[in-house]
Design an enzyme around this catalytic site. Sequence first.
Site, PDB file in Angstrom:
ATOM      1  N   HIS A   5      36.311  33.091  42.877  1.00 50.00           N
ATOM      2  CA  HIS A   5      36.886  34.432  42.773  1.00 50.00           C
ATOM      3  C   HIS A   5      35.975  35.446  43.444  1.00 50.00           C
ATOM      4  O   HIS A   5      34.754  35.426  43.251  1.00 50.00           O
ATOM      5  CB  HIS A   5      37.068  34.789  41.293  1.00 50.00           C
ATOM      6  CG  HIS A   5      37.838  36.046  41.046  1.00 50.00           C
ATOM      7  ND1 HIS A   5      39.073  36.308  41.618  1.00 50.00           N
ATOM      8  CD2 HIS A   5      37.557  37.130  40.263  1.00 50.00           C
ATOM      9  CE1 HIS A   5      39.514  37.480  41.206  1.00 50.00           C
ATOM     10  NE2 HIS A   5      38.604  37.997  40.388  1.00 50.00           N
ATOM     11  N   ASN A  48      36.619  44.184  39.173  1.00 49.59           N
ATOM     12  CA  ASN A  48      37.576  43.094  39.378  1.00 49.59           C
ATOM     13  C   ASN A  48      38.861  43.649  39.993  1.00 49.59           C
ATOM     14  O   ASN A  48      38.996  44.857  40.195  1.00 49.59           O
ATOM     15  CB  ASN A  48      37.862  42.410  38.038  1.00 49.59           C
ATOM     16  CG  ASN A  48      38.372  40.996  38.203  1.00 49.59           C
ATOM     17  OD1 ASN A  48      38.655  40.543  39.314  1.00 49.59           O
ATOM     18  ND2 ASN A  48      38.495  40.279  37.099  1.00 49.59           N
TER      19      ASN A  48
END
Length: 347
Positions: free
Chosen positions: A290, A311
Amino acid sequence: MAPSTSSSKRAFSAAMSLLLFFGMWASPAMSRKLHIMSMQERHEQWMSQFGRAYKDADEKAMRFEIFSDNAGRIDQFNEAGNTTFTLAVNQFADMTNEEFRATYTRLTTSSPIGDAATLFQYENVTNIPRFMDWRRRKAVTSVKNQGECGSCWAFSAVAAVEGIHKLKTGRLVSLSEEQLVECDRVGEDKGCDGGLMDDAFKYMIRHGGLTSETNYPYTATDSRPCNSRKANRIAAKIKRYEDVPGNNEKALLKAVAHQPVSVAIEASGWEFQFYSGGVFDGQCGHNLDHGVAAVGYGTSKGRMKYWLVKNSWGASWGEQGYVRLKRETRSKYGMCGIAMSASYPIA
């Protein structure tokens, strides 16, 4: 003749004993029924909160079972209260961890990582602030949401470029992830099927920059052809990029002290899926999957050092879209592998 007082007492006692017996026998079933009713109410409220709808009763029943399992585990985790972070029933609550990983963690790592590590302009920096939050310096845009598209790599790279553009020009401009998703086919970059932040930087250098999000808005799909007209309206440029020396949190600290940095982490764990707040030091390894952005660092009230990480799962996840990862761990890779593959653009 009226019954005696002692006979009445015996009859009452026997009746109460019988009632108590059947009450105890029925209690587990009743508790289970009340639990299901309560969980169903929670599911309905959750569906309303996140705008979730299902195609039929069978799908709803299946998703309810997953939701119930996740919610129960989250409740138990928080009730235990023996960690530095908490979990929440968030937008991923009706997904299994396998489904979550397949959709939201799509960083590509098949090619070599850190191919620009021969240069590191912050190598000899010694004056490092004890605290940094680039949001306070107006170098971070609002939290974005990649949706059901494996484009985390694009959001990570864009966040780093938005930061350095602000520091160089004084203007904070929200840049276009959609341009990268639709137009960038450099190296491992494949739209919603994953990519690498370094390859995104290479595209920006070759193309001459990146346009604004307003001009080329995000759609969470990669089914359209690249819109060259929109992509050519450049809003920010970079000259080159550098990789932070790998497996070195001290080097990463030097870089983040000077600008927002693209980092890769392992974000596929169940605890990370439902992270809500606090300094995360839970279950995660260093299988990078990620892309995110390190936009600061500090020390919590509990004296635990952390990285401040932006994020791309929307503001309803974590601390309004952010996670604080434990800093200075025993592992050379850093918490969730954050020190393994970091890079930053130079404008």
